[in-house]
Motif scaffolding. Sequence first.
Motif, PDB file in Angstrom:
ATOM      1  N   GLY A   1      74.260  21.687 -25.970  1.00  0.00           N
ATOM      2  CA  GLY A   1      74.709  22.060 -24.629  1.00  0.00           C
ATOM      3  C   GLY A   1      74.678  20.959 -23.587  1.00  0.00           C
ATOM      4  N   ALA A   2      74.217  19.753 -23.951  1.00  0.00           N
ATOM      5  CA  ALA A   2      74.266  18.646 -22.986  1.00  0.00           C
ATOM      6  C   ALA A   2      75.731  18.313 -22.719  1.00  0.00           C
ATOM      7  CB  ALA A   2      73.526  17.433 -23.537  1.00  0.00           C
ATOM      8  N   ASP A   3      76.033  17.866 -21.484  1.00  0.00           N
ATOM      9  CA  ASP A   3      77.424  17.659 -21.093  1.00  0.00           C
ATOM     10  C   ASP A   3      78.010  16.351 -21.586  1.00  0.00           C
ATOM     11  OD1 ASP A   3      77.940  20.030 -19.320  1.00  0.00           O
ATOM     12  OD2 ASP A   3      76.100  19.233 -18.429  1.00  0.00           O
ATOM     13  N   ARG A   4      77.212  15.299 -21.517  1.00  0.00           N
ATOM     14  CA  ARG A   4      77.678  13.994 -22.012  1.00  0.00           C
ATOM     15  C   ARG A   4      76.486  13.164 -22.443  1.00  0.00           C
ATOM     16  NH1 ARG A   4      77.216  10.301 -17.666  1.00  0.00           N
ATOM     17  NH2 ARG A   4      76.809  11.385 -15.712  1.00  0.00           N
ATOM     18  N   GLY A   5      76.782  12.041 -23.091  1.00  0.00           N
ATOM     19  CA  GLY A   5      75.698  11.239 -23.639  1.00  0.00           C
ATOM     20  C   GLY A   5      75.764   9.779 -23.238  1.00  0.00           C
ATOM     21  N   VAL A   6      74.619   9.131 -23.283  1.00  0.00           N
ATOM     22  CA  VAL A   6      74.546   7.683 -23.111  1.00  0.00           C
ATOM     23  C   VAL A   6      73.721   7.140 -24.275  1.00  0.00           C
ATOM     24  CG1 VAL A   6      73.848   5.748 -21.638  1.00  0.00           C
ATOM     25  CG2 VAL A   6      74.591   7.902 -20.581  1.00  0.00           C
ATOM     26  N   HIS A   7      74.303   6.190 -24.995  1.00  0.00           N
ATOM     27  CA  HIS A   7      73.615   5.593 -26.141  1.00  0.00           C
ATOM     28  C   HIS A   7      73.307   4.130 -25.828  1.00  0.00           C
ATOM     29  CE1 HIS A   7      73.580   4.988 -30.815  1.00  0.00           C
ATOM     30  NE2 HIS A   7      72.549   4.457 -30.214  1.00  0.00           N
ATOM     31  N   VAL A   8      72.011   3.847 -25.713  1.00  0.00           N
ATOM     32  CA  VAL A   8      71.617   2.448 -25.534  1.00  0.00           C
ATOM     33  C   VAL A   8      71.464   1.874 -26.939  1.00  0.00           C
ATOM     34  CG1 VAL A   8      69.952   0.846 -24.527  1.00  0.00           C
ATOM     35  CG2 VAL A   8      70.416   3.039 -23.392  1.00  0.00           C
ATOM     36  N   LEU A   9      72.424   1.038 -27.311  1.00  0.00           N
ATOM     37  CA  LEU A   9      72.504   0.546 -28.684  1.00  0.00           C
ATOM     38  C   LEU A   9      71.524  -0.604 -28.905  1.00  0.00           C
ATOM     39  CD1 LEU A   9      74.257   1.460 -31.044  1.00  0.00           C
ATOM     40  CD2 LEU A   9      75.883  -0.336 -30.432  1.00  0.00           C
ATOM     41  N   GLU A  10      70.498  -0.371 -29.703  1.00  0.00           N
ATOM     42  CA  GLU A  10      69.507  -1.415 -30.019  1.00  0.00           C
ATOM     43  C   GLU A  10      69.045  -1.231 -31.448  1.00  0.00           C
ATOM     44  OE1 GLU A  10      69.738  -3.519 -26.553  1.00  0.00           O
ATOM     45  OE2 GLU A  10      68.743  -4.059 -28.427  1.00  0.00           O
ATOM     46  N   ASP A  11      69.114  -2.291 -32.229  1.00  0.00           N
ATOM     47  CA  ASP A  11      68.719  -2.188 -33.628  1.00  0.00           C
ATOM     48  C   ASP A  11      67.233  -2.413 -33.851  1.00  0.00           C
ATOM     49  OD1 ASP A  11      71.126  -1.470 -34.808  1.00  0.00           O
ATOM     50  OD2 ASP A  11      71.867  -3.533 -34.690  1.00  0.00           O
ATOM     51  N   GLY A  12      66.624  -3.203 -33.006  1.00  0.00           N
ATOM     52  CA  GLY A  12      65.216  -3.560 -33.212  1.00  0.00           C
ATOM     53  C   GLY A  12      64.256  -2.533 -32.643  1.00  0.00           C
ATOM     54  N   GLU A  13      62.980  -2.887 -32.706  1.00  0.00           N
ATOM     55  CA  GLU A  13      61.942  -1.999 -32.200  1.00  0.00           C
ATOM     56  C   GLU A  13      61.960  -1.990 -30.668  1.00  0.00           C
ATOM     57  OE1 GLU A  13      57.929  -3.279 -32.813  1.00  0.00           O
ATOM     58  OE2 GLU A  13      57.119  -1.299 -32.325  1.00  0.00           O
ATOM     59  N   VAL A  14      61.899  -0.811 -30.080  1.00  0.00           N
ATOM     60  CA  VAL A  14      61.800  -0.695 -28.620  1.00  0.00           C
ATOM     61  C   VAL A  14      60.519   0.086 -28.328  1.00  0.00           C
ATOM     62  CG1 VAL A  14      63.002  -0.108 -26.490  1.00  0.00           C
ATOM     63  CG2 VAL A  14      64.326  -0.563 -28.547  1.00  0.00           C
ATOM     64  N   GLN A  15      59.532  -0.573 -27.760  1.00  0.00           N
ATOM     65  CA  GLN A  15      58.237   0.072 -27.518  1.00  0.00           C
ATOM     66  C   GLN A  15      58.281   0.953 -26.263  1.00  0.00           C
ATOM     67  OE1 GLN A  15      55.515  -3.295 -27.825  1.00  0.00           O
ATOM     68  NE2 GLN A  15      55.564  -3.167 -30.073  1.00  0.00           N
ATOM     69  N   PRO A  16      57.334   1.903 -26.144  1.00  0.00           N
ATOM     70  CA  PRO A  16      57.418   2.911 -25.072  1.00  0.00           C
ATOM     71  C   PRO A  16      57.622   2.357 -23.656  1.00  0.00           C
ATOM     72  CG  PRO A  16      55.682   3.505 -26.618  1.00  0.00           C
ATOM     73  CD  PRO A  16      56.200   2.164 -27.060  1.00  0.00           C
ATOM     74  N   LEU A  17      56.959   1.249 -23.322  1.00  0.00           N
ATOM     75  CA  LEU A  17      57.130   0.689 -21.979  1.00  0.00           C
ATOM     76  C   LEU A  17      58.585   0.265 -21.754  1.00  0.00           C
ATOM     77  CD1 LEU A  17      55.905  -0.323 -19.263  1.00  0.00           C
ATOM     78  CD2 LEU A  17      55.490  -2.513 -20.409  1.00  0.00           C
ATOM     79  N   ALA A  18      59.186  -0.359 -22.786  1.00  0.00           N
ATOM     80  CA  ALA A  18      60.582  -0.802 -22.685  1.00  0.00           C
ATOM     81  C   ALA A  18      61.511   0.409 -22.602  1.00  0.00           C
ATOM     82  CB  ALA A  18      60.940  -1.679 -23.877  1.00  0.00           C
ATOM     83  N   VAL A  19      61.198   1.467 -23.361  1.00  0.00           N
ATOM     84  CA  VAL A  19      61.999   2.700 -23.297  1.00  0.00           C
ATOM     85  C   VAL A  19      61.937   3.259 -21.873  1.00  0.00           C
ATOM     86  CG1 VAL A  19      62.216   5.086 -24.113  1.00  0.00           C
ATOM     87  CG2 VAL A  19      61.710   3.259 -25.732  1.00  0.00           C
ATOM     88  N   ALA A  20      60.720   3.271 -21.306  1.00  0.00           N
ATOM     89  CA  ALA A  20      60.559   3.788 -19.941  1.00  0.00           C
ATOM     90  C   ALA A  20      61.392   2.964 -18.959  1.00  0.00           C
ATOM     91  CB  ALA A  20      59.079   3.771 -19.551  1.00  0.00           C
ATOM     92  N   LYS A  21      61.434   1.645 -19.159  1.00  0.00           N
ATOM     93  CA  LYS A  21      62.221   0.785 -18.258  1.00  0.00           C
ATOM     94  C   LYS A  21      63.717   1.061 -18.400  1.00  0.00           C
ATOM     95  CE  LYS A  21      58.946  -3.024 -17.935  1.00  0.00           C
ATOM     96  NZ  LYS A  21      58.669  -4.437 -18.262  1.00  0.00           N
ATOM     97  N   LEU A  22      64.165   1.249 -19.646  1.00  0.00           N
ATOM     98  CA  LEU A  22      65.579   1.564 -19.872  1.00  0.00           C
ATOM     99  C   LEU A  22      65.933   2.907 -19.243  1.00  0.00           C
ATOM    100  CD1 LEU A  22      65.861   0.436 -23.604  1.00  0.00           C
ATOM    101  CD2 LEU A  22      67.037  -0.631 -21.672  1.00  0.00           C
ATOM    102  N   LEU A  23      65.045   3.898 -19.445  1.00  0.00           N
ATOM    103  CA  LEU A  23      65.310   5.227 -18.875  1.00  0.00           C
ATOM    104  C   LEU A  23      65.283   5.186 -17.343  1.00  0.00           C
ATOM    105  CD1 LEU A  23      63.257   7.540 -21.294  1.00  0.00           C
ATOM    106  CD2 LEU A  23      65.735   7.165 -21.269  1.00  0.00           C
ATOM    107  N   ALA A  24      64.407   4.352 -16.785  1.00  0.00           N
ATOM    108  CA  ALA A  24      64.363   4.229 -15.315  1.00  0.00           C
ATOM    109  C   ALA A  24      65.683   3.664 -14.808  1.00  0.00           C
ATOM    110  CB  ALA A  24      63.186   3.338 -14.898  1.00  0.00           C
ATOM    111  N   ALA A  25      66.201   2.647 -15.517  1.00  0.00           N
ATOM    112  CA  ALA A  25      67.480   2.043 -15.112  1.00  0.00           C
ATOM    113  C   ALA A  25      68.603   3.079 -15.198  1.00  0.00           C
ATOM    114  CB  ALA A  25      67.782   0.840 -16.001  1.00  0.00           C
ATOM    115  N   LEU A  26      68.598   3.882 -16.284  1.00  0.00           N
ATOM    116  CA  LEU A  26      69.647   4.893 -16.461  1.00  0.00           C
ATOM    117  C   LEU A  26      69.518   6.026 -15.443  1.00  0.00           C
ATOM    118  CD1 LEU A  26      69.790   5.070 -20.346  1.00  0.00           C
ATOM    119  CD2 LEU A  26      71.610   4.283 -18.815  1.00  0.00           C
TER     120      LEU A  26
END
Lengths: 251, 352
Positions: free
Chosen positions: A79-104
């Motif tokens: 039921g989500a309306d649209r998506g955003v895919h941050v394409l990354e092949d390597g390891e992304v640790q929680p702090l980096a995920v939080a930073k990406l989500l903050a930017a989004l």
Amino acid sequence: MRVLVAVKRVIDYNARVRVKPDKSGVDLKNVKMGMNPFCEIAVEEAVKLKEGGSASEVVAVTIGPKAAGDTLRTALAMGADRGVHVLEDGEVQPLAVAKLLAALTRREEATLCMLGKQAIDDDSNQTGQGLAGLLGWPQATFASKVVVDREAGRASVTREVDGGLETLSLKLPAVITADLRLNEPRYATLPNIMKAKKKKVDTVTAQELGVDITPRLKLVKVEEPAKRQAGVMLSSVKELVDRLRNEAKVI
Amino acid sequence: MRFGRCPSGTMMGSVPRLWRSISQRMGLSTLVLAEQKGGRLDPSTAQAVSAARALGGPVTLLFSGRGLGGAPSAGAALEGVTAVLTADDEALDHQLAEPAGALIVAVQQRRSFTHILAPSSTHGRNLLPRAAAKLDVQAVADVVEVQGPCTFVRPIYAGNALATVETPAEGLQMLTVRTTSFPPAPARAGNPAAIEPVSAEELQAAKDASSTSAWVSEEVGTSERPDLGQARVVVSGGRALRSAENFALLEALADALGGAVGASRAAVDAGYVPNDLQVGQTGKVVAPDLYLAFGISGAIQHVAGIKDAKTIVAVNTDADAPIFEVADYGLVGDLFEVIPQLQAELAAAKAQ
């Protein structure tokens, strides 16, 4: 009100975990993958907020390799309306995920971020809290009930804490992380899976978002935990009590 | 000196003297986010202090809340604690993440600790990652072993694997520690650490951050039994208990053994017991001397929470239930017959 919901592709929660012989990690080859169960609950809650009229749009976000696109489609089928895919092949640790989500969150001008309380692969339980800290927004972790009052601009959230439950009132915008008992996630039906294929998915990179995702923690090795010694099957309660007293000496 | 080269395999609590002297020369210093409930020191604090001592440097406790009571003095008497900071203010009542997180950031900016630790309780896990992100630190969650000032072991994949991770040798490091993996630091005789309130500026940071959320209410379980996370004996039930009323059987058994009552997710979801009794990956991790599992199949998510129990007993009608793979003593049988027999045997054994 726009809701951003973060989803992670992880090993299926019923799959058997095998540590690689070279101790470099867990073997994920030919292992069933799926959406992290807590993320499913977060998506369900976001979709419910939209159905209840509290939210106008639900944007699902995932960070990971190309295959994580499937997880994003599952969120769209729920039921989500649209998506955003941050394409990354390597390891992304929680702090980096939080930073990406903050930017989004800033880019999408979201008012509420929904996440699961933890991912069942790294069991960190940090991303939502980190995101709230970076945005300077209030947080409600381990949520088992969410009620949004749009007019008051507040969310009432019941949290599962050690020893019981606690209810908080958060001023929106805010970050909420879902616990198990928040809801029962719906199944994506076939027609909705088909419709989800037509929904828009934006692909971006960490670089485009201006976020440095270099891992801070170095993984030295991954090992199997010590196996418990094989136990014995007993035939009577009398024997059990005797063993507990005289062999294990625990009663 | 790179701490990344710390020898591995060293058990917590037996940190070589060499390290300790290196740690002190390197100016290591650790802040532990202490926990108290109603002005009483929570046992998790003494366990976190034990993990902090393994790092090698001096240990400072930070108490925040409203009405700290005797908790700071009890903390000041713990072996290894060299200083106690208190922040007792209305803004910190109920320890909401926004003011409490801002306090941690302000305390760190003023005092520059090398390590900040919190027990891995719902409270510690709520606060520490928020403060860590504000301080631009990738925290290490749920540490079960301290191998050196920057080498830690933590369970991943519901405890099916143990990861050893190294944090950067430079800069602040933040961790939550699994308390059941560390013995509580003992209280020492005499010479308690000095207790001092945080500065007005540090407290102001908390006050400034306290406007975005408000505490409304709480529902607290009112059990007379020992706390599930700290109990020596845990008596747990699953779906096979069939009703909330039947949990009284387990309660009576728990009382006879001086233990706590736990439950599987199935029993919680069925509404037999409240969710704070749930044991497992998503509930509480326990490590009692004796864990008795009645009518619990033993899914990996449940076993993740009991693996470190000294002795596990499983009673189940299904001889093929996976719980028997981790149980030290297994009994195939109907729990409704076994429990009364067990109580009779326990009473008889006691009478001897």
